[in-house]
Scaffold this active site. Structure first.
Site, mmCIF file in Angstrom:
data_model
loop_
_atom_site.group_PDB
_atom_site.id
_atom_site.type_symbol
_atom_site.label_atom_id
_atom_site.label_comp_id
_atom_site.label_asym_id
_atom_site.label_seq_id
_atom_site.Cartn_x
_atom_site.Cartn_y
_atom_site.Cartn_z
ATOM 1 N N ARG A 259 -1.532 13.636 -5.721
ATOM 2 C CA ARG A 259 -0.528 13.080 -4.798
ATOM 3 C C ARG A 259 0.794 13.036 -5.551
ATOM 4 N NH1 ARG A 259 -0.364 7.944 -6.860
ATOM 5 N NH2 ARG A 259 -2.359 6.900 -7.214
ATOM 6 N N HIS A 263 0.807 5.719 -4.850
ATOM 7 C CA HIS A 263 -0.356 5.502 -3.987
ATOM 8 C C HIS A 263 0.077 5.111 -2.574
ATOM 9 C CE1 HIS A 263 -4.122 3.971 -2.430
ATOM 10 N NE2 HIS A 263 -3.501 2.839 -2.159
ATOM 11 N N TYR A 272 1.529 4.255 -14.602
ATOM 12 C CA TYR A 272 0.233 4.765 -15.089
ATOM 13 C C TYR A 272 0.130 6.291 -15.124
ATOM 14 C CZ TYR A 272 -0.548 4.904 -10.016
ATOM 15 O OH TYR A 272 -0.415 5.141 -8.670
#
Ligand SMILES: Cc1ncc(C[n+]2csc(CCOP(=O)(O)OP(=O)(O)O)c2C)c(N)n1
Length: 365
Positions: A259, A263, A272
């Site tokens: 992606r 998120h 992250y």
């Protein structure tokens, strides 16, 4: 076919190696491309609307449009889709007008779920799209239950369900895969392995080398496909749907993807993920790759691309304006749809609310 080999159609230069004959005719190839671009532009607009406080939450499918659209394209009208929150392109491919999806995102009176579902959790019985279940992995068990019922009723439906790599650690995945394998149910599992479940990377999600290999333990085939290659996704899922339709049982399709964005609108992926990693995946953008393929076949060019994007942007703006103009659902509708015969205490509460709202009418805010 193997659970570890990555199936691809497009080569590194995004043209297809010689012997490949697309299973889609030219018009369908272009329709697939247009739908992927529509999905990209729609998702981008939803992120903008969120920043303006007009949509409360959204999960973009940027980078994963090939999986959503090319997989959904293989379904027939009688089939059922059990989506998750990151496949807006699959909804559009099933015929959902943007206005209708927007009504769900805004929770207006035109929303089929009457503003009671989380934004992106669209569902429509008429379009054979099951309402999205928020607990990760639940939708897998629902899809399998539906496929089992279809089998018992001797119905013609194939069921396709989408989920992410994180869902494979949930009990819904195990239960669903197990029952589907035992009863050889007509279901296709499409896992978007985009390498992360929010901040949890793939190597902390599973000890398996791949997701596809997990199918073996349940007694059916798993296939690993390049999720940035629309043609490969289409062909692999089409074969799985055909097998399911002919009584050949389930297939687990692992679409290897990424992606591009966070998120959801409530996540900061820079905490992250390394920028270099994201950058490397952007070079494998599914829309760019498929566009280059179409151009190499003489089916597409820059001028047509610019015109398409302009038309789509304008359609999206019109759809947003139309959807936003609708009022919210009437407050009294809170009491609908749970009880056939409303119990006395809820009848009283509804009356109190109606009286209260009547009292508010005409008062200055
Ligand atoms: C049972 C459960 N646990 C946690 C959450 C919160 N949550 C929502 S989406 C998500 C990540 C899912 O990741 P993945 O399945 O890989 O799909 P992706 O979002 O990457 O497409 C989590 C942890 C939830 N909705 N349900």
């Amino acid at each position: 076919m193997s659970e570890t080999e990555l199936i691809r159609v497009l080569g590194d230069d995004d043209t297809s190696p010689a012997p490949y004959h697309p299973s889609l005719d030219d018009e369908s190839l272009l329709a697939l491309y247009r739908r992927m671009v529509q999905t990209r532009l729609f998702d981008a607009e939803m992120i903008r609307l969120h920043r303006q406080g007009r949509v409360s939450i959204y999960s973009s499918s940027e980078g994963e449009e090939a999986l959503a659209v090319a997989a959904a394209m293989t379904l027939s009208e009688e089939d059922w889709l059990f989506p998750d929150y990151r496949v807006s392109g699959a909804l559009f491919e099933r015929g959902v007008p943007m206005e209708e999806f927007l009504a769900q995102l805004f929770g207006t009176s035109k929303d089929l779920s009457k503003g009671r579902q989380i934004p992106t959790h669209y569902g429509s019985r008429q379009r054979h799209i099951a309402s999205i279940s928020s607990p990760v992995g639940n939708g897998i068990a629902h899809a399998v239950g539906f496929a089992w019922a279809a089998r018992i009723k001797k119905g013609p439906e194939v069921v396709l369900t989408f989920f992410g790599d994180g869902a494979t650690s949930e009990e819904g995945f195990h239960t669903g895969m197990n029952i589907a394998g035992v009863h050889k149910l007509p279901v296709v599992f499409v896992c978007r392995n985009n390498q992360y479940a929010i901040s949890v990377p793939f190597n902390l999600q599973t000890g398996s080398d791949t997701i596809a290999v997990k199918a073996k333990a349940y007694g059916f085939d798993g296939v690993r496909v390049d999720g940035t290659d629309a043609l490969a996704v289409h062909d692999v899922v089409r074969e799985a749907v055909e097998r399911a339709r002919k009584g050949g049982g389930p297939t687990l399709v692992e679409g290897v993807s990424y992606r591009h964005g966070a998120h959801s609108t409530s996540d900061d992926d820079t905490r992250y993920r390394k920028a270099a990693e994201a950058e490397a995946w952007r070079k494998r953008d599914p829309i760019d790759r498929f566009g280059r393929y179409l151009k190499s076949r003489g089916l597409w060019d820059d001028a047509r691309d610019a015109a398409l994007r302009e038309t789509l942007e304008s359609r999206i703006q019109t759809a947003v304006a139309e959807a936003e103009a609708a009022p919210p659902p009437p407050l009294e509708s809170l009491f609908d749809d749970v009880y056939d015969d409303l119990p006395w205490h809820l009848r009283e509460q509804r009356q109190d609310l109606t009286d209260h709202l009547r009292g508010l009418k005409g008062r200055k805010p």
